[in-house]
Design a protein around this motif. Structure first.
Motif, short mmCIF file in Angstrom:
data_model
loop_
_atom_site.label_atom_id
_atom_site.label_comp_id
_atom_site.label_asym_id
_atom_site.label_seq_id
_atom_site.Cartn_x
_atom_site.Cartn_y
_atom_site.Cartn_z
N ILE A 222 -30.78 -7.71 17.36
CA ILE A 222 -31.42 -8.24 16.59
C ILE A 222 -31.23 -7.33 15.28
CG2 ILE A 222 -32.09 -9.85 15.10
CD1 ILE A 222 -32.01 -11.50 17.91
N LEU A 223 -31.86 -6.48 15.89
CA LEU A 223 -32.62 -5.36 14.65
C LEU A 223 -31.30 -4.89 13.89
CD1 LEU A 223 -35.28 -4.56 13.56
CD2 LEU A 223 -35.07 -2.80 14.86
N VAL B 69 -29.96 -15.10 19.87
CA VAL B 69 -30.17 -15.50 18.70
C VAL B 69 -29.89 -17.19 19.15
CG1 VAL B 69 -28.74 -15.61 16.54
CG2 VAL B 69 -28.50 -13.23 17.13
N TYR B 70 -29.26 -17.24 19.59
CA TYR B 70 -28.29 -18.96 20.65
C TYR B 70 -29.48 -19.79 20.94
CZ TYR B 70 -24.97 -17.79 17.20
OH TYR B 70 -24.16 -16.92 15.94
N GLN C 33 -41.45 -1.94 18.69
CA GLN C 33 -41.69 -3.46 19.39
C GLN C 33 -40.20 -3.87 19.92
OE1 GLN C 33 -43.43 -5.47 16.24
NE2 GLN C 33 -44.55 -6.67 17.50
N ASP D 56 -29.33 -7.10 11.51
CA ASP D 56 -30.62 -6.78 10.37
C ASP D 56 -30.65 -5.49 9.31
OD1 ASP D 56 -31.41 -9.42 10.73
OD2 ASP D 56 -33.59 -8.32 12.07
N THR D 57 -30.77 -4.65 9.78
CA THR D 57 -30.04 -3.27 9.47
C THR D 57 -28.57 -3.51 8.69
OG1 THR D 57 -30.85 -2.49 10.90
CG2 THR D 57 -29.97 -0.79 9.62
N VAL E 294 -41.89 -1.80 13.94
CA VAL E 294 -41.05 -2.74 14.47
C VAL E 294 -39.74 -2.71 15.45
CG1 VAL E 294 -39.04 -2.48 12.55
CG2 VAL E 294 -39.79 -4.97 14.17
N THR F 108 -37.14 -9.93 17.81
CA THR F 108 -36.35 -9.64 17.77
C THR F 108 -35.95 -8.32 19.06
OG1 THR F 108 -37.30 -9.61 15.04
CG2 THR F 108 -35.71 -7.98 16.00
N GLU G 268 -36.00 -14.80 18.18
CA GLU G 268 -37.74 -14.16 18.65
C GLU G 268 -37.64 -14.30 20.08
OE1 GLU G 268 -40.35 -15.70 16.04
OE2 GLU G 268 -40.23 -17.85 17.11
N ASN H 118 -35.25 -22.02 21.89
CA ASN H 118 -35.49 -21.00 21.13
C ASN H 118 -36.82 -20.67 22.05
OD1 ASN H 118 -34.24 -21.41 18.61
ND2 ASN H 118 -35.24 -23.73 18.03
N GLY I 65 -33.77 -17.68 19.75
CA GLY I 65 -33.69 -18.97 18.50
C GLY I 65 -34.15 -17.38 17.46
N ARG J 189 -40.85 3.20 12.36
CA ARG J 189 -40.80 1.53 11.69
C ARG J 189 -41.78 1.23 13.32
NH1 ARG J 189 -36.28 -0.97 9.41
NH2 ARG J 189 -37.67 -2.86 9.56
#
Lengths: 281, 374
Positions: free
Chosen positions: A238-239, A226-227, A64, A242-243, A61, A234, A232, A148, A230, A59
């Motif tokens: 965070i991934l 995250v805080y 990245q 998400d997973t 992403v 990623t 991004e 962010n 924001g 992947r």
């Protein structure tokens, strides 16, 4: 000559060994095994299947996020080290004993409060209607978007690791052989040149280890991206969330986690090798 | 020798012994009042086992709830699968996860006769997901709508009543996403005109992806529960995709200038359901709790939950709420007036949030990750 391990030495090293086996080796082995499991209907099943590795590594992403995380952690390490060094240097060489004790105490105080709380408090400073923009507004500037952003993420990393880096650098500088500095001065070496030609090379091990700790903490941090960032860009942490957030894909999260562990090990080995390069016992 | 006169207290030895015995026996006579409360474990979203909801039930039944809060259905499934059977007496689940709970055998079958289903609006008496093969496994207890959340200083309700507002140039960098693919992509699917937003073929799915990608430059961040609250509250984000009154209602009640509106393209519905955990040793008490929270009185409490408000499926609960707190009943649209929450459902403006039907959940999640990283 081969060294014989005495019972005395074994007694004292055994708890560390047991600790490492219980809380590092076993979980790591489990994580490796988990990365080959499969998930069906939200239930993980023991298996030996490469699908999680091929899926994650296939992947874009992931790569990245990997590049972003590595770059952010490296940038945080360099920035923190550069900003922390003058503080550590001043505490080590310029302050009196009493003031030095206070400075160390002040560096320890941030650890008394939760990192999450400290990061949340940054939001009050960095938001569009926050303290910094209000002050800038008084002189007709802004508002600037600070929350962010990647910059805010880096501020979070600094919040996390700055005090620790200062302390680690300080210990390194405090144990520096001061006769080397005197010798440099006697040889008409200027103050700045002494720092770069004598102090930094002599304290290299501590400085590199301090930067390494900053890298390790930032590379795996979830809170700041995250805080303050924001969410991004990623990052790998965070991934991972998400997973796991959809479909109970813990095995895939394990692949990401193992990649992170492998990366940190490589970086740590490289850093230690660099730190001790040319050093003899 | 002078005789010492004893004062006449009126207390004989016999009376003293009787009083003492009665005093000692008192705790035995009211043992229940002195017995340690029975612990009932609850796996739920934050807020469901807080005093504003459970205090009355705890006092009436000498129960103490031991909550385990989760964030998200996958987190819930993970916690159950990693715990021995019977760990959780009561389980609160989002409707789309109930079937997964059933399939994994994590919940007990319920007897519909035990609950006030007749008091529910007809649309909720046979609520999808609660039943499987004619058997009841959970009971919907509250629900809410997801639409466009917006800052009332930045947008009017008329402006916000269309998903296209997210693309408004004045909102560049000020649109937030609640970081979960299901509500966000569901809303994009509604915007694309899909009548069943989660039951779409490959062409429609591709169109949803393309449409969503065009929104990326507008996005200021992807936020979890806490981040969503703070970014809306401090005005950092001026519009939000994927949420509704369950977030903005709390902020609005605390004075923040935010609201939610169901856009003209329609909204989504989230629903929460209670089940009894498989192997619970206190199934009777768990049943009693579900009876309480689905009763008119419990429902009115649930609608006003401090953590996040919600609509309730019990029509008698609406009546209790209207009597207790008419302002909140009006704010949430649980009144007899035309255009209330049930009318929106009946008009077909609201679609269930559910898992994608023609694609894997993983497909949607993978796209979401790619979208975030873009």
């Amino acid at each position: 000559m081969r060294r014989k391990i005495s019972l005395y030495g074994l007694t004292f090293s055994l708890p560390l060994l047991i600790w490492q086996i219980l809380f590092f080796v076993f979980p790591l082995l489990f994580l490796i095994a988990l990365s080959f499991w499969t998930v069906k209907n939200f239930t993980m099943r023991p298996d030996f299947n490469m699908v999680n590795w091929t899926t994650i590594y296939g992947r874009g992403v992931f790569w990245q996020a990997y590049g972003t995380t590595f770059a952010l952690a490296a940038a945080a390490s360099v920035l923190t080290s550069v900003l922390a060094f003058p503080a550590a240097y001043a505490i080590a060489f310029k302050l009196s004993d009493a003031a030095r004790r206070w400075a160390v105490f002040l560096m320890v105080i941030p650890f008394f409060t939760s990192y999450l709380v400290r990061v949340y408090s940054w939001q009050i400073f960095l938001s569009d209607n926050g303290i910094i923009n209000v002050i800038l507004g008084w002189v007709g500037l802004g508002p600037f978007q600070m929350l962010n952003t990647v910059g805010a993420t880096i501020i979070g990393y600094l919040t996390l690791s700055f005090p620790l880096v200062v302390l680690l650098q300080l210990f390194s500088l405090a144990f520096l052989d001061r006769t080397l500095i005197e010798a440099a001065h006697n040889l008409r070496c200027g103050r700045v040149r002494t720092v770069f030609a004598v102090v930094i090379p002599s304290a290299r091990v501590g400085l590199v280890i301090a930067a390494l700790f900053c890298f390790i903490l930032s590379f795996g941090d979830f809170v700041s991206p995250v805080y303050l960032g924001g969410g991004e860009p990623t990052t790998l942490s965070i991934l991972i969330t998400d997973t796991t957030k959809s479909g109970q894909q813990w095995p895939r999260a394990a692949v990401i986690a193992l990649t992170m562990i492998g990366t940190l090990m490589l970086v740590a080995f490289a850093a230690v090798k660099f730190a001790y390069k040319g050093k003899t016992k | 020798m002078p005789k010492i006169e004893r004062p006449d207290t009126g207390l004989t030895r016999r009376a003293l012994l009787a009083t003492g015995a009665a005093t000692l026996a008192l705790p035995m006579l009211s043992r229940r009042a002195f017995a340690a409360p029975t612990e009932l474990t609850m796996l739920a979203w934050y807020g469901h086992a807080e005093p504003d909801i459970v205090a009355e039930f705890e006092a009436e039944n000498n129960v103490k709830f031991i909550p385990k809060y989760y964030t998200g259905g996958d987190n819930m499934l993970g916690l159950i699968s990693q715990s021995p059977p019977g760990t959780f007496d009561v389980i609160l689940s989002d409707a789309e996860y109930v079937q997964a709970l059933n399939a994994a055998g994590y919940v007990e079958e319920l007897d519909p006769n035990d609950y006030a289903l007749a008091d529910y609006f007809p649309e909720f008496q046979n609520f999808p997901g609660n039943w499987q093969d004619g058997k009841l496994f959970s009971l919907v207890t509250r629900f809410g709508f997801l639409g466009v959340a917006y800052n009332t200083d930045a947008l009017t309700e008329a402006e916000a009543a269309n998903y296209n507002v997210f693309w408004d140039p004045k909102l560049t960098g000020k649109v937030g996403h609640f970081d979960w693919h299901l509500p966000n992509l569901g809303q994009m699917s509604l915007l694309n005109g899909n009548a069943s937003p989660y039951d779409i073929d490959e062409a429609a799915w591709t169109a949803v992806k393309e449409k969503t990608k065009t929104l990326r430059p507008q996005i200021g961040g992807f936020f979890d529960y806490g981040g969503t609250f703070s970014s809306l509250n401090d005005g950092q984000m001026l519009a939000f995709c994927g949420i509704g009154d369950w977030i903005t209602g709390v902020l609005e009640k605390n004075g923040a200038k935010v609201r939610s509106v169901i856009p003209e393209q329609g909204g989504l519905q989230w629903s929460e359901c209670f089940s009894i955990g498989k192997g619970s040793q206190k199934a009777d008490l768990a049943k009693k709790w579900i009876q309480y929270i689905t009763s008119a009185k419990g429902q009115a409490k649930s609608a006003q939950m401090a953590a996040y408000p919600a609509l309730i499926p019990n029509q008698k609960g609406w009546e209790v709420l209207q009597a207790e707190n008419p302002a909140e009943a009006k704010r949430q649209g649980m009144t007899k007036e035309a255009g209330n929450a049930m009318d929106m459902i009946r008009a077909g403006r609201i679609k269930y949030r559910q898992w994608p039907i023609q694609q894997d959940l993983e497909t949607w999640n993978d796209f979401w990750s790619e979208y975030k990283g873009a």
